[in-house]
Design an enzyme around this catalytic site. Structure first.
Site, mmCIF file in Angstrom:
data_model
loop_
_atom_site.group_PDB
_atom_site.id
_atom_site.type_symbol
_atom_site.label_atom_id
_atom_site.label_comp_id
_atom_site.label_asym_id
_atom_site.label_seq_id
_atom_site.Cartn_x
_atom_site.Cartn_y
_atom_site.Cartn_z
ATOM 1 N N TYR A 73 0.840 -1.206 0.000
ATOM 2 C CA TYR A 73 0.000 0.000 0.000
ATOM 3 C C TYR A 73 0.874 1.255 0.000
ATOM 4 O O TYR A 73 0.632 2.196 -0.739
ATOM 5 C CB TYR A 73 -0.908 0.001 1.233
ATOM 6 N N PHE A 125 -7.497 19.439 -24.980
ATOM 7 C CA PHE A 125 -8.219 18.191 -25.242
ATOM 8 C C PHE A 125 -9.551 18.266 -24.497
ATOM 9 O O PHE A 125 -9.705 19.059 -23.566
ATOM 10 C CB PHE A 125 -7.382 16.984 -24.786
ATOM 11 N N ASP A 126 -10.539 17.451 -24.872
ATOM 12 C CA ASP A 126 -11.883 17.607 -24.285
ATOM 13 C C ASP A 126 -11.893 17.484 -22.757
ATOM 14 O O ASP A 126 -12.531 18.278 -22.075
ATOM 15 C CB ASP A 126 -12.911 16.671 -24.947
ATOM 16 N N ASP A 216 0.840 19.118 -21.382
ATOM 17 C CA ASP A 216 0.084 17.864 -21.459
ATOM 18 C C ASP A 216 0.906 16.975 -22.382
ATOM 19 O O ASP A 216 0.899 17.144 -23.603
ATOM 20 C CB ASP A 216 -1.314 18.138 -22.018
ATOM 21 N N ALA A 218 0.933 13.749 -23.127
ATOM 22 C CA ALA A 218 0.400 12.424 -23.461
ATOM 23 C C ALA A 218 1.150 11.766 -24.628
ATOM 24 O O ALA A 218 1.392 10.569 -24.612
ATOM 25 C CB ALA A 218 -1.086 12.527 -23.786
ATOM 26 N N LYS A 259 -1.220 6.594 -23.570
ATOM 27 C CA LYS A 259 -0.749 6.889 -24.933
ATOM 28 C C LYS A 259 0.744 6.518 -24.989
ATOM 29 O O LYS A 259 1.082 5.362 -25.133
ATOM 30 C CB LYS A 259 -0.978 8.373 -25.261
ATOM 31 N N HIS A 450 -20.476 14.164 -25.846
ATOM 32 C CA HIS A 450 -20.249 13.237 -26.965
ATOM 33 C C HIS A 450 -20.186 11.778 -26.529
ATOM 34 O O HIS A 450 -20.426 10.886 -27.322
ATOM 35 C CB HIS A 450 -18.968 13.611 -27.724
HETATM 36 N N1 F0G Z 1 -4.701 14.880 -22.830
HETATM 37 C C1 F0G Z 1 -4.708 14.445 -24.099
HETATM 38 C C2 F0G Z 1 -3.948 15.193 -25.145
HETATM 39 C C3 F0G Z 1 -5.441 13.309 -24.429
HETATM 40 O O1 F0G Z 1 -5.447 12.890 -25.688
HETATM 41 C C4 F0G Z 1 -6.157 12.626 -23.413
HETATM 42 C C5 F0G Z 1 -6.939 11.449 -23.713
HETATM 43 C C6 F0G Z 1 -6.093 13.113 -22.105
HETATM 44 C C7 F0G Z 1 -5.354 14.240 -21.858
HETATM 45 C C8 F0G Z 1 -6.828 12.458 -20.974
HETATM 46 O O2 F0G Z 1 -6.200 11.297 -20.642
HETATM 47 O O3 F0G Z 1 -7.865 9.491 -21.120
HETATM 48 O O4 F0G Z 1 -5.924 9.095 -19.608
HETATM 49 O O5 F0G Z 1 -7.789 10.526 -18.874
HETATM 50 N N2 F0G Z 1 -7.228 11.120 -24.881
HETATM 51 C C9 F0G Z 1 -7.935 9.943 -25.313
HETATM 52 C C10 F0G Z 1 -8.174 10.054 -26.788
HETATM 53 C C11 F0G Z 1 -9.117 9.589 -24.523
HETATM 54 O O6 F0G Z 1 -8.945 9.234 -27.317
HETATM 55 O O7 F0G Z 1 -7.592 10.908 -27.453
HETATM 56 P P1 F0G Z 1 -6.999 10.025 -20.026
#
Ligand code: F0G
Length: 458
Positions: A73, A125-126, A216, A218, A259, A450
């Site tokens: 833990y 990103f969304d 960010d 990713a 990613k 969406h």
């Molecule tokens: N930032 C970027 C640029 C992303 O593409 C994503 C996720 C996130 C943050 C959030 O990360 O999913 O681990 O919480 N993108 C996925 C996509 C969902 O389909 O592009 P997460």
């Protein structure tokens, strides 16, 4: 050197069966899910290009590392292996594991953002946008003008417009900007890279106004490969050297390990400032877990630690970026308008150009995504007015800047013949594009609509 096909740099070690639903089954599935492809069962999909997130194949080394995961833990060995991998790569001393990227976003913006604050980004990103707005703050997209024009060829269409950043700071005041963000690669803007020069420019502006700069990250490895290929003076450097320089320019990162961590789950928040990190850890304990696991199993931390090294392998990155480009070239050569150049993880079909007869209010990219599934069982995702349109009380909507269908390629998962099949489906649907109609939304949630909205053909 003689021309050689760039082959997948791996052998397949275990396989998963693909389902082949018939066309009548796909039509029935569409009706059942209200024409929202997120509602499909994966077994109703032939080639799943919904996302490259968490859908990649792990290597034998990653699976092996999972077997030695330490599930203590507190203070697990796996955490220290993970934290060393993150700090070794990023140079950021404060490492906070989270279950996925959006948890890092929620924690960061809960700590630094609030009503009245403005967060600039190249393109949010969304989930990033939603997490900024959830705090009552404004998420402002400042990508360069070339980045908003799908057909305009530019090596770094993800770059931030530095003049627009200066203007935003002058307009709202540096004290109202808790953090400047940049997303690499710029997912919502076509998976386009950001140059080192641009990152240095943002760093410079942030320094002059004493604003923290977060990335960010990713898809940091894909971004570094594009820098190696396209930025003057970078071709002799390794992707790792380039990535290290990218990280050296920021004060912190949010990271989805699904990613470029090549893991199925996980992420982190990392930064230099120990005081902000302490506040973040308090929220982490409330929502994710103790700071040495943050909502992950020890074995997940192991998989990420290995993935962060594998993703910077030159043979892997050469194949990765080339395989996406290969799909992009097939589409372009078949006359299908796509965001050009192709992104790192995905190609983005320009539905506004392909379906000019469908107005944004009838979601042309949603219509195209539905047809790709109906025709060939290929699942992509709408990145347009369904995802980013702003609904108003009078029933009208401000549309998104672009109407795109993203076909995201999972890492190390599909072969060239899968991609050839996808291209055949895209070209056959594109031929019939003038006959495709629009959709209206019959149900929607107050944010991130969406994922769950339902539609009906107009
Ligand atoms: N930032 C970027 C640029 C992303 O593409 C994503 C996720 C996130 C943050 C959030 O990360 O999913 O681990 O919480 N993108 C996925 C996509 C969902 O389909 O592009 P997460």
């Amino acid at each position: 050197m003689p021309y050689r096909t760039i082959i997948e740099p791996f052998r397949i070690h275990s396989v998963q069966e693909i389902a082949f639903p018939s066309e009548p089954e796909r039509v029935a599935a569409l009706e059942r899910v209200g024409y929202n492809l997120f509602g499909l069962h994966a077994d109703e999909v032939i080639i799943d290009l919904l996302t490259d997130s968490g859908t990649g194949s792990m290597s034998a080394d990653q699976w092996a590392a999972m077997m030695v995961g330490d599930e203590s833990y507190a203070g697990s060995r796996s955490f220290y292996r993970f934290a060393d991998a993150v700090t070794g790569l990023t140079g950021l001393p404060e490492v906070i594991p989270v279950h996925q990227g959006r948890a890092a976003e929620w924690i960061l913006f809960s700590v630094v953002a609030g009503p009245g604050s403005v967060v600039p980004n190249n393109t949010h990103f969304d989930t990033t946008r939603a997490n900024v707005e959830y705090q009552g703050a404004e998420a402002r997209d400042l990508v360069i003008a070339e980045g908003r024009d799908p057909a305009f060829d530019h090596p770094f269409k993800g770059n931030m417009d530095l003049d627009a950043l200066e203007r935003t700071i002058a307009e709202v005041g540096a004290h109202n900007i808790p953090v400047v963000m940049v997303t690499v690669t710029n997912n919502s803007g076509g998976g386009q890279p950001v140059s080192l020069e641009n990152l240095r420019g943002i760093r410079d502006i942030c320094d002059r106004h004493a604003i923290p700069f977060f990335m960010d990250a990713a898809r940091f490895a894909e971004n570094s490969w594009f820098i190696k290929l396209r930025e003057p003076g970078q071709s002799e450097r390794t992707p790792r050297q380039i990535a290290e320089e990218m990280f050296s320019l920021v004060d912190g990162v949010t990271f989805s390990a699904k990613k470029d961590g090549i893991a199925n789950i996980g992420g982190f928040l990392a930064m230099r400032d120990p005081e902000v990190a302490a506040k973040c850890r308090n929220l982490l304990i409330l929502t994710e877990g103790f700071p040495t696991y943050g909502g992950l199993a020890g074995r997940d931390l192991e998989a990420i630690a290995v993935g962060l090294a594998e993703v910077l392998d030159e043979g892997y990155l050469r194949y990765r970026i080339r395989s996406t480009e290969y799909l992009g070239e097939k589409c372009r050569d078949g006359g299908v308008p796509i965001v050009w150049p192709p992104g790192g993880h995905a190609i983005y079909i320009d539905a506004k150009a392909l379906l000019p007869h469908v107005p944004a209010s009838q979601y042309p990219a949603q219509s195209l995504a539905i047809e790709l599934y109906r025709d060939g069982g290929v699942r992509g995702v709408e990145i347009g007015s369904v995802m980013f349109g702003v609904p108003h009380d009078d029933g009208t909507e401000t549309p998104a800047a672009m109407e795109l269908v993203r076909l995201a390629v999972p890492r190390r998962t599909y072969t060239q013949s899968h991609i050839d099949y996808v291209a055949e489906v895209v070209l056959s649907v594109a031929e019939r594009a003038p006959s495709l109609g629009g959709y209206r939304m019959t149900e929607q949630a107050p944010w991130l609509r969406h994922f769950t909205a339902r539609f009906a053909p107009v």
